[in-house]
Design an enzyme around this catalytic site. Structure first.
Site, PDB file in Angstrom:
ATOM      1  N   CYS A   1       0.835  -1.202   0.000  1.00  0.00           N
ATOM      2  CA  CYS A   1       0.000   0.000   0.000  1.00  0.00           C
ATOM      3  C   CYS A   1       0.876   1.260   0.000  1.00  0.00           C
ATOM      4  O   CYS A   1       1.606   1.496  -0.948  1.00  0.00           O
ATOM      5  CB  CYS A   1      -0.986  -0.026   1.171  1.00  0.00           C
ATOM      6  SG  CYS A   1      -2.333   1.171   0.991  1.00  0.00           S
TER       7      CYS A   1
ATOM      8  N   HIS B   1      -3.950  -4.471  -0.196  1.00  0.00           N
ATOM      9  CA  HIS B   1      -3.573  -5.055   1.093  1.00  0.00           C
ATOM     10  C   HIS B   1      -3.705  -6.574   1.032  1.00  0.00           C
ATOM     11  O   HIS B   1      -4.815  -7.103   1.164  1.00  0.00           O
ATOM     12  CB  HIS B   1      -4.477  -4.525   2.209  1.00  0.00           C
ATOM     13  CG  HIS B   1      -4.196  -3.124   2.613  1.00  0.00           C
ATOM     14  ND1 HIS B   1      -3.224  -2.797   3.531  1.00  0.00           N
ATOM     15  CD2 HIS B   1      -4.747  -1.959   2.209  1.00  0.00           C
ATOM     16  CE1 HIS B   1      -3.192  -1.483   3.693  1.00  0.00           C
ATOM     17  NE2 HIS B   1      -4.105  -0.950   2.890  1.00  0.00           N
TER      18      HIS B   1
ATOM     19  N   GLU C   1      -2.967  -8.642   3.272  1.00  0.00           N
ATOM     20  CA  GLU C   1      -3.406  -9.128   4.585  1.00  0.00           C
ATOM     21  C   GLU C   1      -4.916  -9.004   4.781  1.00  0.00           C
ATOM     22  O   GLU C   1      -5.461  -9.539   5.756  1.00  0.00           O
ATOM     23  CB  GLU C   1      -2.655  -8.391   5.706  1.00  0.00           C
ATOM     24  CG  GLU C   1      -3.069  -6.960   5.962  1.00  0.00           C
ATOM     25  CD  GLU C   1      -2.456  -5.934   5.015  1.00  0.00           C
ATOM     26  OE1 GLU C   1      -2.580  -4.736   5.295  1.00  0.00           O
ATOM     27  OE2 GLU C   1      -1.872  -6.334   3.985  1.00  0.00           O
TER      28      GLU C   1
END
Length: 201
Positions: free
Chosen positions: A79, A182, A184
């Site tokens: 990011c 992202h 995650e």
């Protein structure tokens, strides 16, 4: 061992969790001494470009990253961490790390498209060590950003995404990678990407 650069900016806990879920191990990196046992490094980041660079420089994180990159080991910017790899950003009119040539610009989109760009979207990947063949053609990743990267050299573009315009959403130069989304927060496809980074030689 994957090092996660700890400079006060980024979703460190979420990144640590997903790496552990795919069988990896992590260590927080705060100075050069912490890099001794690190084979790969992640540069996280959320928030404001100029503020993040200020934090990075105040902890000598910029010098640490440049020294690490010289060794040819894999690095992944996530990011804002991807944006910091570039020369400059319109966000705060600030200089970045200059590892990838280009700049970071703010979205200028029709009113019907909201900024920031938030939610799941597809990445049109080139084949690489980060993506298995299935995920190159079939994926969805989670985005939340108001600025996007514009590499000087198109050869550094690893993936693109469409949101009103086609913008660069993944980059690579040598063993340095960056993703605007992202991993995650991207469920199965994020796990695949992080597993590929963990297993990268």
């Amino acid at each position: 061992m994957i090092g996660i650069l700890d400079y006060g900016v980024g979703n460190i806990r979420s990144i640590d969790n997903i790496i552990r879920k795919v069988g990896g191990s992590t260590i927080l990196v705060k100075d050069l001494a912490d890099l001794k046992n690190v084979q790969k490094l992640i540069l996280p980041g959320v928030g404001h470009f100029a503020s993040a660079m200020k934090e990075l420089k105040s902890r000598n994180g910029d010098g640490l990253i440049r020294e690490y990159v010289k060794e040819g080991k894999p690095l992944l910017g996530i990011c804002l961490g991807m944006q910091l790899l570039f020369d400059r950003s319109e966000e705060g009119d600030a200089e970045g790390l200059g590892i990838i040539s280009g700049e970071v610009k703010k979205f200028n989109l029709p009113p019907k498209l909201k900024v920031p760009h938030v939610g799941f979207n597809r990445v049109n990947f080139k084949s690489s060590k980060l993506m298995d063949e299935e995920s190159v053609s079939n994926n969805k990743f989670y985005f939340t950003h108001s600025y996007f990267c514009v590499p000087t050299d198109a050869q550094n573009i690893l993936g693109t995404t469409n949101y009103g315009i086609e913008f660069t959403s993944a980059v690579q130069t040598g063993n340095v990678y960056g993703v605007q989304f992202h991993p995650e927060k991207s469920h199965v496809f994020g796990m695949k990407l992080m597993k590929a980074f963990w297993e990268m030689k």
